[in-house]
Design a protein around this motif. Structure first.
Motif, mmCIF file in Angstrom:
data_model
loop_
_atom_site.group_PDB
_atom_site.id
_atom_site.type_symbol
_atom_site.label_atom_id
_atom_site.label_comp_id
_atom_site.label_asym_id
_atom_site.label_seq_id
_atom_site.Cartn_x
_atom_site.Cartn_y
_atom_site.Cartn_z
ATOM 1 N N ILE A 109 5.559 -13.416 -25.895
ATOM 2 C CA ILE A 109 4.759 -13.987 -26.970
ATOM 3 C C ILE A 109 3.742 -12.956 -27.435
ATOM 4 C CG2 ILE A 109 3.052 -14.996 -25.396
ATOM 5 C CD1 ILE A 109 2.892 -17.388 -27.341
ATOM 6 N N HIS A 110 3.480 -12.938 -28.733
ATOM 7 C CA HIS A 110 2.469 -12.033 -29.287
ATOM 8 C C HIS A 110 1.088 -12.593 -28.971
ATOM 9 C CE1 HIS A 110 0.305 -9.471 -32.146
ATOM 10 N NE2 HIS A 110 1.400 -8.709 -32.156
ATOM 11 N N GLN A 111 0.141 -11.723 -28.668
ATOM 12 C CA GLN A 111 -1.156 -12.176 -28.203
ATOM 13 C C GLN A 111 -1.999 -12.816 -29.298
ATOM 14 O OE1 GLN A 111 -3.032 -8.879 -26.225
ATOM 15 N NE2 GLN A 111 -1.593 -8.892 -24.506
ATOM 16 N N TRP A 158 4.230 -15.419 -32.978
ATOM 17 C CA TRP A 158 5.584 -14.940 -32.699
ATOM 18 C C TRP A 158 5.885 -15.122 -31.206
ATOM 19 C CZ3 TRP A 158 4.413 -9.548 -35.239
ATOM 20 C CH2 TRP A 158 4.208 -9.741 -36.622
ATOM 21 N N PHE A 159 7.025 -15.695 -30.923
ATOM 22 C CA PHE A 159 7.420 -15.818 -29.519
ATOM 23 C C PHE A 159 8.935 -15.940 -29.431
ATOM 24 C CE2 PHE A 159 7.061 -20.199 -30.912
ATOM 25 C CZ PHE A 159 8.109 -20.842 -30.272
ATOM 26 N N SER A 160 9.461 -15.687 -28.258
ATOM 27 C CA SER A 160 10.891 -15.782 -28.022
ATOM 28 C C SER A 160 11.132 -16.131 -26.560
ATOM 29 C CB SER A 160 11.579 -14.451 -28.354
ATOM 30 O OG SER A 160 12.951 -14.502 -28.018
ATOM 31 N N VAL A 161 12.230 -16.851 -26.298
ATOM 32 C CA VAL A 161 12.590 -17.183 -24.919
ATOM 33 C C VAL A 161 14.020 -16.755 -24.642
ATOM 34 C CG1 VAL A 161 10.969 -19.095 -24.703
ATOM 35 C CG2 VAL A 161 13.267 -19.521 -25.595
ATOM 36 N N PHE A 165 10.722 -25.866 -30.194
ATOM 37 C CA PHE A 165 11.112 -25.957 -31.601
ATOM 38 C C PHE A 165 9.959 -26.508 -32.438
ATOM 39 C CE2 PHE A 165 15.383 -25.924 -29.678
ATOM 40 C CZ PHE A 165 15.963 -24.924 -30.442
ATOM 41 N N HIS A 166 9.250 -27.489 -31.907
ATOM 42 C CA HIS A 166 8.091 -28.043 -32.608
ATOM 43 C C HIS A 166 7.006 -26.971 -32.750
ATOM 44 C CE1 HIS A 166 9.806 -32.065 -32.396
ATOM 45 N NE2 HIS A 166 10.020 -31.893 -31.091
ATOM 46 N N ASN A 167 6.824 -26.176 -31.695
ATOM 47 C CA ASN A 167 5.855 -25.080 -31.775
ATOM 48 C C ASN A 167 6.250 -24.081 -32.855
ATOM 49 O OD1 ASN A 167 4.647 -26.329 -29.637
ATOM 50 N ND2 ASN A 167 5.182 -24.775 -28.106
ATOM 51 N N PHE A 168 7.550 -23.821 -32.951
ATOM 52 C CA PHE A 168 8.048 -22.856 -33.940
ATOM 53 C C PHE A 168 7.817 -23.372 -35.372
ATOM 54 C CE2 PHE A 168 11.687 -21.603 -36.656
ATOM 55 C CZ PHE A 168 11.416 -20.247 -36.755
ATOM 56 N N VAL A 169 8.164 -24.640 -35.598
ATOM 57 C CA VAL A 169 7.967 -25.222 -36.933
ATOM 58 C C VAL A 169 6.489 -25.246 -37.304
ATOM 59 C CG1 VAL A 169 8.210 -27.346 -38.298
ATOM 60 C CG2 VAL A 169 10.077 -26.595 -36.810
ATOM 61 N N ARG A 170 5.633 -25.615 -36.353
ATOM 62 C CA ARG A 170 4.206 -25.661 -36.635
ATOM 63 C C ARG A 170 3.653 -24.277 -36.943
ATOM 64 N NH1 ARG A 170 2.742 -28.086 -32.422
ATOM 65 N NH2 ARG A 170 1.886 -26.354 -31.229
ATOM 66 N N SER A 171 4.150 -23.244 -36.251
ATOM 67 C CA SER A 171 3.658 -21.886 -36.509
ATOM 68 C C SER A 171 4.034 -21.400 -37.907
ATOM 69 C CB SER A 171 4.218 -20.924 -35.455
ATOM 70 O OG SER A 171 5.622 -20.786 -35.598
#
Length: 343
Positions: free
Chosen positions: A57-59, A63-66, A83-89
């Protein structure tokens, strides 16, 4: 490239932002090397089985990836929230610093050596037999093999059915080293045998036995034992915490003790360091009594402590349990029936 890879529907992953563990489906043979991450990136997930990276994850940026499959078709859906975190970002972009919690894989023990209480005397009474027995029970419940060294056959911890193996040998550095060489334990418990076990553990540490045979000290670290046993170091530690201690001086000769008593003022308490509780200790109201006590104390210890006498003060005790995460629980407090100087 990983040696075997992580595959299957039940791989545990720890979120380093909360240290909560999630079950994930995986099918990969490669993993990110944490040491290769740029300065602005940090690990997000870690595999609880092998410690490999499972996400970054970027500090500051969203941006993040698993490494696993959050969609989990046919598998666990524990991490669908990503997925919810991704949509919200994307819909509500904002800059926020990411905070992660240091995490390390639990270290499991295969075989643990327990230093027993030996003879039941002041400084290592029946409570150590009890606590040692409880430690052996806990090891057995955890599937860890237990080895006990205790020359006292009249203790519960040496009874049949408790430890996996018992050595009726003196708790001394020489005998303990021989048992370590024979049994090859990967851990040792030093705080369930009273003063004798503590002194033995300190000597073994000084001789480098633990490091040589790769034996991990479980529970209270050796340095903490030294700090509490060495009255001068203990006084400094208490002072560092902002609490008062009685005026005292550590002495290695009779002359030093006499000089210290003159500076502190009579009456004084004379104590032997690194000795069984109270052994070689007493109150001195003049120089003659002081010399007699000091000579007796030097028989049991290389160091003598001369303290300001607190005889007659009210004595309060607190029983505190503390774990590896620094959680402290005060079990009870007690006011001794007798004032200080009696017990």
């Amino acid at each position: 490239k990983m040696k075997f890879g992580n595959r299957g529907m039940n791989q545990p992953c720890v979120d380093l932002r909360t240290t909560r563990c999630y079950i994930t489906p995986q099918n990969h043979g490669y993993a990110v090397d944490n040491a290769s991450l740029p300065a602005e990136w940090t690990p997000l997930m870690v595999n609880a089985n092998d410690g490999s990276n499972e996400g970054i994850i970027h500090q500051t940026k969203p941006w993040f990836s698993v490494q696993f499959h959050p969609e989990a078709c046919g598998g666990p859906t524990d991490t669908a929230f990503l997925f919810h975190n991704f949509v919200r970002s994307i819909s509500e972009p904002f800059r926020a610093n990411v905070t992660t919690i240091p995490y390390s894989l639990p270290i499991t023990q295969r075989k643990v050596l327990v230093l027993g209480s030996g003879g039941l005397t002041i400084g290592q009474a029946g409570e150590f037999d009890y606590s040692g027995s409880q430690a052996i029970k806990a090891l057995r419940e955890s599937g860890v093999q237990s080895i006990v060294i205790n020359p006292n056959i009249a203790t519960v911890q040496t009874s049949s059915g408790y430890a996996d193996r018992v050595y009726f040998l003196p708790v001394t550095p020489e005998f303990v080293t021989e048992v370590i060489m024979r049994e090859k334990p990967d851990g040792i418990m030093c705080t369930f045998g009273g003063q004798t076990a503590l002194n033995c553990a300190v000597k073994l540490n000084e001789q480098g036995v633990f490091e040589k045979y790769n034996v991990r000290v479980l529970g209270t670290p050796i340095q903490a034992i030294i700090t509490t046993e060495d009255r001068e170091l203990f006084a400094k530690a208490v002072d560092y915490c902002g609490y008062k201690v009685a005026e005292s001086s550590c002495c290695s000769s009779v002359e030093e003790a006499v000089e210290a008593a003159q500076q502190i003022g009579y009456p004084v308490l004379v104590r032997a360091a690194f000795a069984l509780g109270g052994l070689g200790s007493g109150f001195a109201s003049d120089e003659q009594e002081l010399k007699a006590l000091v000579n007796q104390a030097f028989v049991n210890s290389p160091q003598v402590i001369v303290d300001k006498s607190l005889k007659g003060w009210k004595e309060l005790e607190y029983e505190v349990v503390r774990d590896a995460s620094n959680n402290c629980i005060t079990v009870c407090n007690m006011e001794n029936f007798d004032p200080m100087g009696i017990h």
